[in-house]
Design a protein around this motif. Structure first.
Motif, short mmCIF file in Angstrom:
data_model
loop_
_atom_site.label_atom_id
_atom_site.label_comp_id
_atom_site.label_asym_id
_atom_site.label_seq_id
_atom_site.Cartn_x
_atom_site.Cartn_y
_atom_site.Cartn_z
N CYS A 91 0.80 -1.22 0.00
CA CYS A 91 0.00 0.00 0.00
C CYS A 91 0.83 1.28 0.00
O CYS A 91 0.28 2.38 0.16
CB CYS A 91 -0.94 -0.03 1.20
N HIS A 92 2.15 1.17 -0.17
CA HIS A 92 3.00 2.37 -0.24
C HIS A 92 4.30 2.00 -0.96
O HIS A 92 4.63 0.83 -1.07
CB HIS A 92 3.32 2.88 1.16
N ASN A 120 -3.17 6.36 -1.31
CA ASN A 120 -3.31 6.04 0.11
C ASN A 120 -2.96 7.31 0.89
O ASN A 120 -1.96 7.96 0.59
CB ASN A 120 -2.32 4.91 0.42
N CYS A 123 0.06 5.35 5.03
CA CYS A 123 1.47 5.01 5.20
C CYS A 123 2.46 5.63 4.21
O CYS A 123 3.64 5.73 4.56
CB CYS A 123 1.70 3.52 5.34
ZN ZN Z 1 1.48 0.99 3.31
#
Ligand code: ZN
Ligand code: MG
Length: 215
Positions: A91-92, A120, A123
């Protein structure tokens, strides 16, 4: 236990991020870490402004994406070198991913590198990739409560791009409230209002980047 693991991961990332920063500084490359929710308009902002930025800089783009190469294909059409990172669900982006991607660019021919992070608001703000500045795109369709709900990303960013302002009449987004909250969270943050469909505010964003690179 979990806290300790997270600290170690962040510590390792910080080390690689510093190496990246040194590499980019040695190569005279200014790096922007472009963040924001899925659908906030990060790729469209780039599509609409790369032609302006390439008048001033030799630009390359690193595209972070969960699974697809769709954004990279859109950037490629702007005739700008682009490298795709697929995080396979991650997610990053982290500093090691950006390092590997940067290795496939000709760093001697670039002086502005824009890294579009995975969509996102959480994070990406915690993982330094070796950038000079972070930038966050917030579309008015996401709601004016987002700065207070996700303060870290706005605290970390040098500029907040309030995007899709052409849709303001169709939302209950309170621009004044959002500006006030952003200024409370991060008094020095630069706020620009953009509409990529109406092509407004795009020069403000580009001029901010230009001012940052030359400062
Ligand atoms: Zn992440
Ligand atoms: Mg995108």
């Amino acid at each position: 236990m979990e806290v300790k693991v997270m600290k170690n991961i962040l510590g390792e990332n910080e080390k690689i991020a510093e190496e990246n920063r040194k590499l980019f500084r040695d190569k005279n490359i200014f790096v922007v870490n472009l963040m924001g929710s899925p659908g906030s308009g990060k790729t469209t902002l780039l599509e609409k402004t790369l032609s302006k930025l390439t008048k001033k800089f030799s630009v390359a783009v690193i595209e972070g994406d969960l699974f697809t190469a769709r954004d990279a294909e859109r950037i490629e059409r702007q005739n700008v070198p682009v490298v795709q990172i697929n995080t396979a669900g991650g997610c990053h982006l982290d500093a090691a991913m950006v390092r590997r991607a940067a290795e496939s660019l000709n760093l001697d021919e670039i002086n502005l590198l824009i890294v579009e992070n995975v969509g996102n608001l959480v994070c990406p703000a915690e993982f330094d990739v070796g950038e000079n500045i972070k930038a966050v795109v917030l579309s008015v369709t996401e709601g004016d409560d987002k700065p207070l709900k996700y303060p870290l990303i706005f605290k970390e960013s040098a500029v907040a791009i309030l995007n899709k302002v052409d849709l303001l009449p169709f939302t209950n987004f309170n621009l004044e409230q959002a500006r006030a909250d952003l200024s409370t969270i991060h008094p020095q943050i630069k706020i620009v209002e953009t509409s990529c469909t109406q092509e407004t505010g795009l020069d403000d964003w580009c001029n901010f980047i230009i001012s940052q690179v030359s400062s």
